[in-house]
Write a protein that holds these residues in place. Structure first.
Motif, short mmCIF file in Angstrom:
data_model
loop_
_atom_site.label_atom_id
_atom_site.label_comp_id
_atom_site.label_asym_id
_atom_site.label_seq_id
_atom_site.Cartn_x
_atom_site.Cartn_y
_atom_site.Cartn_z
N ALA A 167 1.07 -1.54 -0.38
CA ALA A 167 -0.27 -0.04 0.48
C ALA A 167 0.62 1.20 -0.02
N ASP A 168 0.21 2.23 -0.65
CA ASP A 168 1.14 3.39 -1.16
C ASP A 168 1.56 4.23 0.82
N PRO A 169 3.27 4.30 1.00
CA PRO A 169 3.34 4.56 2.12
C PRO A 169 2.73 6.12 2.46
N VAL A 170 2.39 7.09 1.76
CA VAL A 170 1.71 8.33 2.20
C VAL A 170 0.80 7.89 2.50
N MET A 171 -0.31 7.29 1.95
CA MET A 171 -1.91 6.88 2.84
C MET A 171 -1.64 6.29 4.16
N LEU A 172 -0.38 5.45 3.61
CA LEU A 172 -0.90 5.09 5.03
C LEU A 172 -0.33 5.92 6.50
N ASP A 173 0.87 6.70 5.90
CA ASP A 173 0.72 7.23 7.21
C ASP A 173 -0.09 8.74 7.41
N LEU A 174 -0.92 8.99 6.33
CA LEU A 174 -2.14 9.94 6.95
C LEU A 174 -2.53 8.89 7.58
N LEU A 175 -3.04 7.87 6.62
CA LEU A 175 -4.77 6.50 8.28
C LEU A 175 -3.71 6.32 9.21
N ARG A 176 -2.32 6.07 9.52
CA ARG A 176 -1.84 6.33 10.87
C ARG A 176 -1.67 7.06 11.44
N TRP A 177 -1.49 8.39 11.08
CA TRP A 177 -1.19 9.01 11.85
C TRP A 177 -2.38 9.78 12.50
N HIS A 178 -3.72 9.99 11.45
CA HIS A 178 -4.91 10.41 11.99
C HIS A 178 -5.67 8.71 13.15
N GLY A 179 -5.41 7.48 13.17
CA GLY A 179 -6.03 6.57 14.14
C GLY A 179 -5.02 6.38 14.96
N ALA A 180 -3.42 6.88 15.33
CA ALA A 180 -3.10 7.23 16.42
C ALA A 180 -3.67 8.52 16.91
N GLU A 181 -3.77 9.37 16.21
CA GLU A 181 -4.52 10.63 17.42
C GLU A 181 -5.93 9.95 17.84
N GLU A 182 -6.66 9.25 17.23
CA GLU A 182 -8.12 8.55 17.30
C GLU A 182 -7.78 7.54 19.02
N VAL A 183 -6.53 6.76 18.99
CA VAL A 183 -6.38 6.45 19.84
C VAL A 183 -5.93 6.59 20.92
N GLU A 184 -5.17 8.30 20.54
CA GLU A 184 -4.90 8.92 21.91
C GLU A 184 -5.65 9.91 22.98
N HIS A 185 -7.00 9.80 21.79
CA HIS A 185 -7.84 11.33 22.44
C HIS A 185 -9.32 9.99 22.67
N ARG A 186 -9.03 9.02 22.58
CA ARG A 186 -10.08 7.97 22.71
C ARG A 186 -10.96 8.36 23.86
N SER A 187 -11.07 8.46 24.52
CA SER A 187 -11.57 9.04 26.11
C SER A 187 -12.87 10.40 26.08
N VAL A 188 -12.25 11.26 24.96
CA VAL A 188 -13.00 12.96 25.61
C VAL A 188 -14.18 12.35 25.15
N ALA A 189 -14.74 12.18 24.50
CA ALA A 189 -15.98 12.19 23.85
C ALA A 189 -16.79 11.30 24.87
N PHE A 190 -16.38 10.28 25.23
CA PHE A 190 -17.11 9.47 25.86
C PHE A 190 -17.45 9.90 27.59
N GLU A 191 -15.91 10.87 28.21
CA GLU A 191 -16.19 11.26 29.12
C GLU A 191 -16.57 11.97 28.96
N LEU A 192 -16.72 13.49 28.22
CA LEU A 192 -17.59 14.06 27.79
C LEU A 192 -19.12 14.50 28.52
N PHE A 193 -20.08 13.13 27.53
CA PHE A 193 -21.41 12.96 27.29
C PHE A 193 -21.37 12.24 29.03
N MET A 194 -20.06 11.57 29.72
CA MET A 194 -20.78 10.89 30.75
C MET A 194 -21.01 12.05 31.50
#
Length: 294
Positions: A167-194
Motif C-alpha cells: 500500500a502507498d506509504p504516504v496514504m498509510l502514514d495519513l491513516l496511521r497518523w490519524h488513527g494514532a490520534e484517535e487512539v490518543e484521544h479516545r476517552s475524551v468524547a465518552f468522558e464528556l458525555f458522562m
C-alpha cells in the motif's frame, strides 16, 4: 441522570495537542492498495465522511464547552477540538488529488455536508431544556462515533497486511497518523458525555443511530467510488467483498467489528480500556507526515 462512570486506566491520559502535518500526494496512485480498488475505495470513504463529520464535532463541542466544570476535561476537549480540525483539513486535502485522477467526489460530499450541517446541525429551539436536549443528543452521538474511530485507529496501526501488499506509504502514514490520534484521544468524547449527562438509555439509543448511519453512509460511499472509478468498466461493491477483505487483513474483520458493539453497550465500558496509547504516541513520534514530512 448520570450513571457512575467506569474508572479509566490512569496511565492512559496524555496532553492532547494539534500537530502540523504535511502529506505529498503527487506519487500516490488512484488504487493505492495495488490491484485492489475495493479495499482502496472502502478506506477512501474516510476522505468523504471525515471533513464534514469532524467539522461537526468541532461545532458541537464549542457549544458544549460552557457546560464543562472539570478543568482537566475542558483542556482535553480543547485539545480534541484542535486535533479534529486538523483531521478534517488533512482528509479534505486528498479530494483535489482524487479529482485529478478522474474521480470527482462532489456529488457524494454534498450529501454528507447536508447530513451533518442540516440534519444534525443547529435547530431553532427555545432556550433551556429543548436546546440542551439537542446538544446532549449530539454529544452522545459523537461519543458513539468516536468508539468506532478509535476502533479503526487501533486497527490501522496494526494492519501489517497493508504493508505486505505494498500500500502507498504516504496514504498509510495519513491513516496511521490519524488513527494514532484517535487512539490518543479516545476517552475524551465518552468522558464528556458522562460528565454532561451519562444516561445509559441515551447512550444506547444514540449508539444505534450512529452505528446505522455510519453503515448507511459508508456503503453508499463505497458504491459511489466503485461506480465512478474511471478505470473500472463495471465497478461493484458488496458486503461479501468486505468480509473477504477483512479475512485477508486489509480491512477490519467483520467479527471484530461485531464484538465491539457489546463492549460499548456494557455499563462497565471505558474507552481507555481499549487500544494502546504507548503504541499511538510512538507512531506519532515517528510519522513522516506528523513531523514536517521528513
Amino acid at each position: 441522570m448520570s450513571n457512575t462512570q467506569p474508572a479509566p486506566v490512569a496511565s492512559e491520559h496524555v496532553e492532547l495537542k494539534a500537530r502540523k502535518v504535511s502529506f505529498d500526494w503527487d506519487e500516490t496512485p488512484l488504487h493505492w492498495v495495488p490491484g485492489d480498488p475495493f479495499t482502496t475505495h472502502t478506506i477512501n470513504v474516510l476522505h468523504l465522511l471525515l471533513p464534514a463529520g469532524e467539522r461537526w464535532f468541532v461545532h458541537v463541542y464549542k457549544q458544549a464547552l460552557p457546560y464543562i466544570t472539570d478543568d482537566r476535561l475542558r483542556a482535553d476537549v480543547i485539545g480534541f477540538i484542535g486535533q479534529e480540525a486538523v483531521h478534517s483539513q488533512a482528509h479534505d486535502d486528498v479530494l483535489p488529488h482524487l479529482r485529478e485522477q478522474g474521480l470527482d467526489p462532489t456529488p457524494y460530499t454534498a450529501q454528507v455536508d447536508w447530513f451533518f450541517e442540516k440534519l444534525l446541525g443547529d435547530r431553532t429551539l427555545p432556550p433551556g431544556r429543548p436546546r440542551r436536549w439537542w446538544l446532549m443528543e449530539r454529544v452522545a452521538m459523537i461519543a458513539a462515533i468516536e468508539h468506532y474511530t478509535a476502533f479503526l485507529g487501533d486497527w490501522v496501526l496494526n494492519a501489517d497486511e497493508l504493508d505486505r501488499v505494498g500500500a502507498d506509504p504516504v496514504m498509510l502514514d495519513l491513516l496511521r497518523w490519524h488513527g494514532a490520534e484517535e487512539v490518543e484521544h479516545r476517552s475524551v468524547a465518552f468522558e464528556l458525555f458522562m460528565h454532561l449527562d451519562g444516561g445509559y438509555r441515551r447512550r444506547a439509543r444514540t449508539w444505534a443511530l450512529a452505528f446505522s448511519t455510519l453503515l448507511f453512509l459508508w456503503q453508499r460511499g463505497v458504491r459511489f467510488f466503485m461506480e465512478n472509478d474511471p478505470t473500472l468498466l463495471d465497478g461493484k461493491a458488496s458486503f461479501g467483498q468486505f468480509v473477504r477483505k477483512g479475512r485477508q487483513g486489509v480491512l477490519p474483520s467483520t467479527p471484530a467489528m461485531l464484538r465491539s458493539i457489546p463492549r460499548y453497550l456494557s455499563r462497565a465500558y471505558h474507552p481507555s480500556q481499549e487500544g494502546d496509547t504507548a503504541q499511538a504516541t510512538a507512531y506519532l513520534a515517528s510519522s513522516p507526515g506528523a513531523n514536517g514530512g521528513r
